[in-house]
Design a protein around this motif. Structure first.
Motif, short mmCIF file in Angstrom:
data_model
loop_
_atom_site.label_atom_id
_atom_site.label_comp_id
_atom_site.label_asym_id
_atom_site.label_seq_id
_atom_site.Cartn_x
_atom_site.Cartn_y
_atom_site.Cartn_z
N ARG B 257 61.37 -27.84 -61.35
CA ARG B 257 60.72 -29.01 -60.79
C ARG B 257 60.14 -29.79 -61.96
O ARG B 257 59.32 -29.28 -62.69
CB ARG B 257 59.60 -28.54 -59.87
CG ARG B 257 59.38 -29.42 -58.66
CD ARG B 257 58.23 -28.93 -57.82
NE ARG B 257 57.41 -30.06 -57.46
CZ ARG B 257 56.11 -30.03 -57.24
NH1 ARG B 257 55.46 -28.91 -57.34
NH2 ARG B 257 55.46 -31.13 -56.91
N ASN B 258 60.61 -31.01 -62.15
CA ASN B 258 60.12 -31.80 -63.27
C ASN B 258 59.67 -33.17 -62.82
O ASN B 258 60.22 -33.75 -61.88
CB ASN B 258 61.23 -31.95 -64.32
CG ASN B 258 61.48 -30.64 -65.06
OD1 ASN B 258 60.64 -30.17 -65.81
ND2 ASN B 258 62.62 -30.03 -64.84
N ASP B 327 66.48 -25.24 -64.94
CA ASP B 327 65.53 -26.10 -65.65
C ASP B 327 66.17 -26.77 -66.87
O ASP B 327 65.95 -27.95 -67.12
CB ASP B 327 64.30 -25.28 -66.08
CG ASP B 327 63.10 -26.16 -66.35
OD1 ASP B 327 62.25 -25.80 -67.18
OD2 ASP B 327 63.00 -27.24 -65.72
N LEU B 352 56.79 -37.18 -69.84
CA LEU B 352 57.39 -36.13 -69.01
C LEU B 352 56.37 -35.01 -68.89
O LEU B 352 55.80 -34.60 -69.90
CB LEU B 352 58.66 -35.58 -69.68
CG LEU B 352 59.84 -36.53 -69.83
CD1 LEU B 352 60.98 -35.86 -70.56
CD2 LEU B 352 60.31 -36.99 -68.46
#
Lengths: 258, 506
Positions: B257-258, B327, B352
């Motif tokens: 999850r980014n 990921d 980010l």
């Protein structure tokens, strides 16, 4: 001043870890920069931004698998100039690679590779092993002054004035002369977000690679892990209907009242 | 928090309390059905015979939690709150109220922002809060069956322990209950990724106004046998029956999850970034939200904004989330998308998230928009759907309209990927509604939305706030006629949420 910052790649603090046959399950688990190391990086970058400190460069050092390079890129995106990656596939969460070996590897880097380090900044502890030993051990091996749990770092002549947090309150330590080792605590600063332009610049910054076994350091664990288990599940609380019931339970079940 | 009490229920006086105020809308629009009567003490006795827990109070303060809504704009005068603990009890309540022609307001988390979950007058409140049991979780098929009173966040935590995800997520998750989410066809930030509630509900148990229990629960996803009745109740805002259980399809928890927080100089650039995101991120794109500078200024007083232009906020910030099973793969895609966006000049700055704390902090910024403006002053709230070409034009239009009222700030945020804009006009420091401001906003904003082919209520629903706009700004007369016909079939006595959802008769 040349600063070396230790950064460790650990299981993200928000992850609910599970325990498997070989200790904590690391497969497919989100990994991030150790929060206290992040604070150390921020401290280093702020010193660099402080003209009075005259910092020539900030070098980040990480020990671990190839993915440590992502962690180093984060450190460089926050402002470190370049990085060193010591590659090993040994688990760094106390299961295989332990504090003594890590401290000795840092010592080797400082004595053989980066010979003019003035200040080593590390996080006070890693959130996977929770040892808090690398900083003090390294200072011992190098025979350098140390200040741990730093909540404030100020320049002071040729040295530093460090306020450290203890359970009894704040202690101020004067480090008369550098070089020194300082470990960073929560209240030292709030780490910056790595902005995109810097993230992109960081891709072009240099990472020097080494293998852990090319240094003359014993990497075997000094302490043997006997068992890893999850803490017992918290029992559900109950609600009581009135004060009399509360007193009854405190007295007869919890044994807290005479 | 609610510190003022109402001596009279005449709605013409506008007393200004710190956190609580009535909108003048209440005077002009809503009247409950003439054929319904107010409940009395005898009704309380009768209801108490049928179900285990009923609250009664003549003191406005005691039942304030149930009578007052979240925005502070609406307050009912109910003296009776039923707290059933089973579907049977819900059926008993409805059967009785239907026979006695007493209005019923089903209430879940009471987080409606259109006054849909509080009584208008003295209708009996039917609280779903005790129907909060988990019936089952089918791990292999990802199907959760639970009571309507389960709080969304607790369901998220529960299914997470089985490595699954709830298909909806919204800012109100700590209070809203799944029954309410389903009754209002709630949208939220994962609408793009998982689709609407219509797509994710595979079954439900619902009680009709006459007490009939319809078991529409299911363990399977595909079933083309007959009219799919559950879809009528999804989004019906409690006007056709009471949902007591739901069976919902849950996707598997993503291991990766980014989140990226990006800054753009113009809304055109936001649109370009969105298109680029869809192209470059493909299947991992999960959410794409925006917040404008004016709203960021308000949030910035309370939280740290990750990217700023010196001391100032950027004109637009985007919150973007990706979800996936790898990921490394996702980060690589995200980095290449970000690089492309910067090179093209669509995005001028951003960050980010480096760890889950930053992921949560960034979402906090987006989710705190609503609660923050509520604390600042009076909120004139609008939730609209527009084609992207018109999306931000309407905000600029409103600013022009309000130029004579500099104290009114137009602040915006929303699910831009779904074309859903939350346009709010706030008067910092002033908690009372200003007739002149309202006159400048309405009906202009509705006419503008309609002209542009949009919807005057994208996801918040109609409740008592927008029901009388249904015929005027949303649906043509012949359509409204069919809707009323449907209502008359299920609820001939009109006991379910009277005065709401459909235009109220005068």
């Amino acid at each position: 001043m040349k600063i070396l910052v230790g950064v460790k790649r650990v299981v993200d603090y928000a992850v609910k870890v599970r325990v498997g046959a070989n200790g904590v399950e690391l497969k497919n688990v989100k990994m991030s920069l150790n929060p206290f190391c992040e604070i150390a990086v921020e401290a280093a970058v702020r010193l660099k931004e402080n003209k009075a400190a005259s910092v020539s460069e900030v070098v980040a050092l990480s020990i671990g698998p190839k993915q440590c390079q992502e962690t180093l890129r984060t450190a460089m995106a926050m402002g470190c100039d370049r990085a060193i990656h010591i590659h090993t596939d040994l688990r760094g969460d106390y299961m295989e690679l332990q504090s003594d070996s890590v401290a000795k590897l840092f010592q080797k880097v400082i004595e053989e590779k980066e010979k003019d380090v003035d200040l080593v900044l590390v996080g006070k502890q890693a959130i996977d092993s929770d040892c808090g030993q690398v900083g003090p051990m390294l200072a011992g091996y190098l025979n350098w002054p140390q200040a741990t749990f730093a909540a404030k770092i100020d320049l002071d002549g040729d040295g530093l004035m460090v306020e450290r947090e203890t359970d009894q309150g704040t202690e101020t330590i004067k480090i008369a002369k550098l070089p020194a080792v300082v470990s960073c605590d929560l209240r030292l600063n709030e780490p910056r977000y790595a902005t995109l332009p810097n993230i992109m610049k960081a891709k072009k910054k240099k990472i020097d690679q080494f293998q852990a076994d090319e240094f003359d350091v014993d990497l075997t664990a000094k302490n043997k892990v006997l068992e890893v288990f999850e803490p017992p599940a918290r029992k559900e609380g109950i609600t009581v209907d009135n004060v009399n019931q509360l007193i009854d339970k405190l007295k007869n079940e919890a044994g807290l009242l005479q | 928090m609610f510190s003022c009490s109402f001596a009279s229920n005449r709605l013409t006086s506008a007393s200004s309390c710190a956190a609580f105020h009535l909108a003048r809308r209440l005077v002009s629009t809503t009247t409950t059905s003439m054929s319904l009567r107010s409940p009395n003490a005898n009704d309380f006795q009768e209801l108490s015979k049928r179900i285990d827990k009923v609250l009664i109070s003549h003191d406005a303060q005691t039942l304030l939690k149930y009578n007052a809504d979240w925005t502070g704009h609406y307050q009912g005068r109910s003296k009776i709150v039923c707290q059933p603990q089973s579907t049977q009890e819900v059926a008993s309540i409805l059967k009785y109220c239907n026979k006695e022609k007493i209005g019923v307001v089903p209430q879940a988390g009471n987080t409606s922002v259109v006054g849909g979950s509080v009584p208008i007058q003295e209708e009996v409140i039917l609280s779903l809060e005790r129907l909060d049991g988990i019936v089952s979780f089918d791990d292999e098929n990802g199907i959760l069956t639970c009571g309507a009173g389960c709080v969304l966040q607790s369901l998220q935590e529960k299914v997470a322990s089985y490595s699954h995800l709830m298909p909806i997520d919204l800012g109100a998750k700590g209070s809203c209950q799944i029954g309410g989410n389903v009754s209002t066809n709630a949208g939220g930030q994962y609408y793009y990724r998982f689709g609407s509630i219509h797509a994710n509900i595979i079954g439900m148990e619902v009680v009709l106004p006459d007490g009939t229990i319809l078991d529409l629960l299911s363990k399977i996803q595909k079933d083309n046998t007959g009219y799919d009745l559950k879809h009528l109740f999804i989004g019906a805002e409690g006007t056709l029956g009471v949902i007591t259980k739901v069976a919902i399809k849950c996707p598997r928890l993503p291991t990766a999850r980014n989140v990226a927080f990006l800054a753009c100089e113009s809304f055109d650039m936001v649109r370009k970034t969105l298109t680029c995101a869809k192209d470059e991120l493909g299947e991992i794109l999960a959410a794409f939200e925006f917040i404008d500078e004016q709203m960021l200024d308000q949030v910035g007083n309370r939280k740290k904004i990750p990217v700023k232009h010196g001391e100032r906020n950027y004109p637009f910030c985007i919150l973007l989330e990706t979800q996936g099973s790898n990921d490394e793969h996702d980060m690589a895609k995200l980095e290449s998308f970000v690089e492309k966006s910067i090179t093209l000049g669509n995005v001028v700055d951003g960050t980010l998230a480096q760890d889950m704390k930053q992921v949560n902090d960034m979402w906090e910024i987006r989710e705190s928009c609503n609660p923050i403006i509520r604390e600042i002053g009076y909120n004139y709230k609008y939730d609209i759907s527009l084609p992207l070409s018109d999306y931000y034009d309407i905000a600029e239009e409103m600013r022009e309209r309000l130029v004579s009222k500099p104290e009114a700030l137009v602040v915006n945020w929303g699910h831009v990927i779904d074309g859903n804009l939350h346009l709010n006009i706030i008067t910092p420091g002033d908690f009372s509604a200003d007739e002149q401001i309202i006159a400048l906003i309405e009906p202009f904003i509705f006419e503008s939305v309609v002209r542009r082919g949009g919807s005057i209520s994208a996801e918040h629903g109609l409740g008592q706030s927008k029901n009388n706009y249904l015929g005027k700004y949303a649906k043509k007369d012949d359509i409204v006629k069919v809707m009323k016909l449907l209502k008359s079939i299920f609820d001939p006595n009109g006991i379910m949420n009277p005065g709401k959802f459909l235009p109220s008769t005068k």
